[in-house]
Enzyme design. Structure first.
Site, PDB file in Angstrom:
ATOM      1  N   CYS A 123      17.983  52.679  94.691  1.00 35.60           N
ATOM      2  CA  CYS A 123      16.608  52.215  94.456  1.00 35.60           C
ATOM      3  C   CYS A 123      16.566  50.954  93.591  1.00 35.60           C
ATOM      4  O   CYS A 123      15.505  50.349  93.421  1.00 35.60           O
ATOM      5  CB  CYS A 123      15.786  53.323  93.817  1.00 35.60           C
ATOM      6  SG  CYS A 123      15.887  54.873  94.712  1.00 35.60           S
ATOM      7  N   HIS A 259       9.970  50.181  90.559  1.00 38.93           N
ATOM      8  CA  HIS A 259      10.367  50.988  91.713  1.00 38.93           C
ATOM      9  C   HIS A 259       9.368  52.125  91.872  1.00 38.93           C
ATOM     10  O   HIS A 259       8.989  52.774  90.888  1.00 38.93           O
ATOM     11  CB  HIS A 259      11.787  51.525  91.491  1.00 38.93           C
ATOM     12  CG  HIS A 259      12.160  52.614  92.439  1.00 38.93           C
ATOM     13  ND1 HIS A 259      11.966  52.492  93.802  1.00 38.93           N
ATOM     14  CD2 HIS A 259      12.689  53.851  92.248  1.00 38.93           C
ATOM     15  CE1 HIS A 259      12.359  53.608  94.389  1.00 38.93           C
ATOM     16  NE2 HIS A 259      12.800  54.448  93.474  1.00 38.93           N
ATOM     17  N   ASN A 290       8.515  57.182  98.279  1.00 37.82           N
ATOM     18  CA  ASN A 290       9.629  56.477  97.632  1.00 37.82           C
ATOM     19  C   ASN A 290      10.562  55.973  98.725  1.00 37.82           C
ATOM     20  O   ASN A 290      11.214  56.767  99.401  1.00 37.82           O
ATOM     21  CB  ASN A 290      10.346  57.458  96.688  1.00 37.82           C
ATOM     22  CG  ASN A 290      11.600  56.871  96.056  1.00 37.82           C
ATOM     23  OD1 ASN A 290      12.131  55.855  96.500  1.00 37.82           O
ATOM     24  ND2 ASN A 290      12.097  57.526  95.016  1.00 37.82           N
TER      25      ASN A 290
HETATM   26  C1  LIG Z   1      10.749  65.978  91.741  1.00 41.47           C
HETATM   27  C2  LIG Z   1       9.669  66.154  90.694  1.00 41.47           C
HETATM   28  C3  LIG Z   1       8.327  65.666  91.232  1.00 41.47           C
HETATM   29  C4  LIG Z   1       9.550  67.643  90.394  1.00 41.47           C
HETATM   30  O1  LIG Z   1       8.590  67.820  89.389  1.00 41.47           O
HETATM   31  P1  LIG Z   1       8.946  68.713  88.130  1.00 41.47           P
HETATM   32  O2  LIG Z   1       7.720  68.795  87.343  1.00 41.47           O
HETATM   33  O3  LIG Z   1      10.184  68.164  87.478  1.00 41.47           O
HETATM   34  O4  LIG Z   1       9.261  70.090  88.857  1.00 41.47           O
HETATM   35  P2  LIG Z   1      10.197  71.260  88.377  1.00 41.47           P
HETATM   36  O5  LIG Z   1      11.385  71.276  89.269  1.00 41.47           O
HETATM   37  O6  LIG Z   1      10.407  71.248  86.907  1.00 41.47           O
HETATM   38  O7  LIG Z   1       9.286  72.489  88.707  1.00 41.47           O
HETATM   39  C5  LIG Z   1       8.062  72.715  88.000  1.00 41.47           C
HETATM   40  C6  LIG Z   1       7.289  73.791  88.716  1.00 41.47           C
HETATM   41  O8  LIG Z   1       6.858  73.292  89.986  1.00 41.47           O
HETATM   42  C7  LIG Z   1       7.349  74.139  91.031  1.00 41.47           C
HETATM   43  N1  LIG Z   1       7.691  73.302  92.170  1.00 41.47           N
HETATM   44  C8  LIG Z   1       8.845  72.622  92.372  1.00 41.47           C
HETATM   45  N2  LIG Z   1       8.771  71.958  93.541  1.00 41.47           N
HETATM   46  C9  LIG Z   1       7.567  72.222  94.059  1.00 41.47           C
HETATM   47  C10 LIG Z   1       6.900  71.822  95.222  1.00 41.47           C
HETATM   48  N3  LIG Z   1       7.453  71.000  96.112  1.00 41.47           N
HETATM   49  N4  LIG Z   1       5.648  72.270  95.433  1.00 41.47           N
HETATM   50  C11 LIG Z   1       5.036  73.099  94.569  1.00 41.47           C
HETATM   51  N5  LIG Z   1       5.624  73.501  93.424  1.00 41.47           N
HETATM   52  C12 LIG Z   1       6.864  73.084  93.192  1.00 41.47           C
HETATM   53  C13 LIG Z   1       8.546  74.835  90.460  1.00 41.47           C
HETATM   54  O9  LIG Z   1       8.771  76.063  91.126  1.00 41.47           O
HETATM   55  C14 LIG Z   1       8.113  75.040  89.023  1.00 41.47           C
HETATM   56  O10 LIG Z   1       7.238  76.144  88.963  1.00 41.47           O
HETATM   57  P3  LIG Z   1       7.226  77.120  87.658  1.00 41.47           P
HETATM   58  O11 LIG Z   1       6.803  76.247  86.485  1.00 41.47           O
HETATM   59  O12 LIG Z   1       6.209  78.138  88.012  1.00 41.47           O
HETATM   60  O13 LIG Z   1       8.617  77.636  87.534  1.00 41.47           O
HETATM   61  C15 LIG Z   1      10.009  65.381  89.402  1.00 41.47           C
HETATM   62  O14 LIG Z   1      11.097  65.995  88.733  1.00 41.47           O
HETATM   63  C16 LIG Z   1      10.370  63.958  89.667  1.00 41.47           C
HETATM   64  O15 LIG Z   1       9.568  63.206  90.173  1.00 41.47           O
HETATM   65  N6  LIG Z   1      11.572  63.545  89.277  1.00 41.47           N
HETATM   66  C17 LIG Z   1      12.026  62.197  89.463  1.00 41.47           C
HETATM   67  C18 LIG Z   1      12.419  62.055  90.855  1.00 41.47           C
HETATM   68  C19 LIG Z   1      12.559  60.650  91.262  1.00 41.47           C
HETATM   69  O16 LIG Z   1      11.819  59.819  90.852  1.00 41.47           O
HETATM   70  N7  LIG Z   1      13.548  60.419  92.103  1.00 41.47           N
HETATM   71  C20 LIG Z   1      13.799  59.200  92.622  1.00 41.47           C
HETATM   72  C21 LIG Z   1      14.489  58.353  91.631  1.00 41.47           C
HETATM   73  S1  LIG Z   1      15.011  56.974  92.411  1.00 41.47           S
END
Ligand SMILES: CC(C)(COP(=O)(O)OP(=O)(O)OC[C@H]1O[C@@H](n2cnc3c(N)ncnc32)[C@H](O)[C@@H]1OP(=O)(O)O)[C@@H](O)C(=O)NCCC(=O)NCCS
Length: 334
Positions: A123, A259, A290
């Protein structure tokens, strides 16, 4: 006595002369994603800012998308393909190990005088390409350089993976870099933290298919929270340094084009950078998802087309992703 040889001599400065993008035809809504994974439109919007993304059709290959974006960038720059001295493509989704995508694209564009090669900087790839292009133009190894970021991330997405299925999109963005009388691309601030090599990657590498033909197709996997924390906190000093090295402050910016990874990462950076409210911020992620190497040039194109950022204005770019790698620079918008 040894002979003296000539050093290459390039332009004093370089700048982006024109940009172009290609957004594939298939619009995929959050509702469609939620037909496969257990999630909701509301969750995806609030956690990422994504409302919909584009996925390429079979015909919209990385080559086809690259050529479309490049054609627009060349026309906007007023540069002919034969004038290009180099074509650099950043991609992680050209699914043939060799030869490079760039060699094919250069040929199809008619860039008969250009060197051509691919880079892998995920990215951050577009910002890496811009840095290389400006060094080439100023160093004298090319007069005009075409930088393309292109991805078909849908090819490497496991539609059943709840942690990635909603994030990625497809598309291409291109920029033509050439000589300039005034500085148009500031000093790059870039680096790599390979200690976080496992934070984003493939579920397994291609070699496994040789021994286990039933292994299926690899997909992207990511430690979402690890990447989120790294991007939200570690990228702020990088962005600050890029401003500092360009000799400006956040107040001088006409646009911030990070990004398009996640709107919450963007929000955290805005806050930490104390970005003034008058600086428009790219939010292309809402309609595009993304798109990795394509995200910054696509977002730039949208801001310019919609009049959100001014032609000739000053923008801060920052890319970050798998590696983990990053690159940031201040540019003058074409
Ligand atoms: C991927 C991302 C959106 C996930 O969000 P998050 O808040 O970290 O999610 P978590 O994995 O901690 O999960 C939080 C909660 O959401 C839930 N959850 C995870 N994925 C889910 C989905 N697709 N839909 C609904 N709920 C979801 C989990 O089960 C968890 O529930 P709980 O609190 O009841 O246990 C976030 O981590 C993110 O954007 N990270 C950066 C990714 C990125 O930018 N990547 C590219 C870089 S180049």
């Amino acid at each position: 006595m040894s002979k003296t040889i000539q050093s290459p001599a390039g332009a004093e400065h370089a700048r982006i002369l024109g940009t172009g993008g290609y957004r594939p035809s298939r619009v995929i809504t959050n509702e469609q994603i939620c037909q496969v994974i257990d999630s909701t439109d509301e969750w995806i919007r609030s956690r990422t800012g994504i409302e919909e993304r584009r996925w390429a059709t079979a015909e919209e290959t990385v080559g086809v998308m690259s050529i479309a974006a490049a054609g627009k960038a060349l026309a906007a720059a007023g540069v002919e393909a034969e004038q290009l001295g180099c074509v650099i493509i950043s991609t992680v989704t050209h699914l043939s190990q060799t030869p490079s995508l760039a060699a094919d694209v250069a040929n199809q564009l008619g860039a008969v005088n250009a060197a051509a090669f691919d880079i892998s900087a995920a990215c951050a790839g577009f910002c890496h390409g811009l840095a290389l292009a400006q060094d080439m133009v100023r160093g004298g190894s090319a007069e005009y350089v075409l930088v393309i970021g292109v991805e078909r991330l849908s090819d490497l997405t496991d539609m059943n993976d709840r942690s990635t299925a909603f994030i990625f999109g497809d598309g291409a963005g291109a920029a033509v870099v050439g000589p300039s009388q005034t500085p148009g691309i500031g000093p790059v601030v870039w680096g790599a933290d390979g200690s976080q090599y496992d934070a984003i990657g493939q579920t397994f590498d291609w070699s496994r298919l040789r021994d286990e033909p039933d292994a299926g197709f690899p997909a992207l996997r990511m430690s979402g929270q690890q990447v989120f924390r790294w991007a939200s906190y570690q990228m702020v000093p990088v962005a600050k340094k890029a401003l500092e090295r360009a000799g400006i402050t956040a107040d001088d910016l006409d646009a911030f084009i990070p990004h398009q990874a996640n709107n919450r990462i963007t929000d955290a950076m805005i806050k930490a950078l104390k970005l003034p409210a008058h600086v428009p911020v790219a939010r292309d992620i809402a309609k595009t998802g993304n798109t990795s190497a394509a995200s910054i040039p696509l977002a730039m194109e949208r801001m310019l087309e919609e009049g959100e950022a001014p032609h000739g204005g000053v923008a801060l770019l920052i890319g970050f992703g798998a590696g983990l790698v990053y690159a940031a620079q201040v540019v003058v918008l074409p």
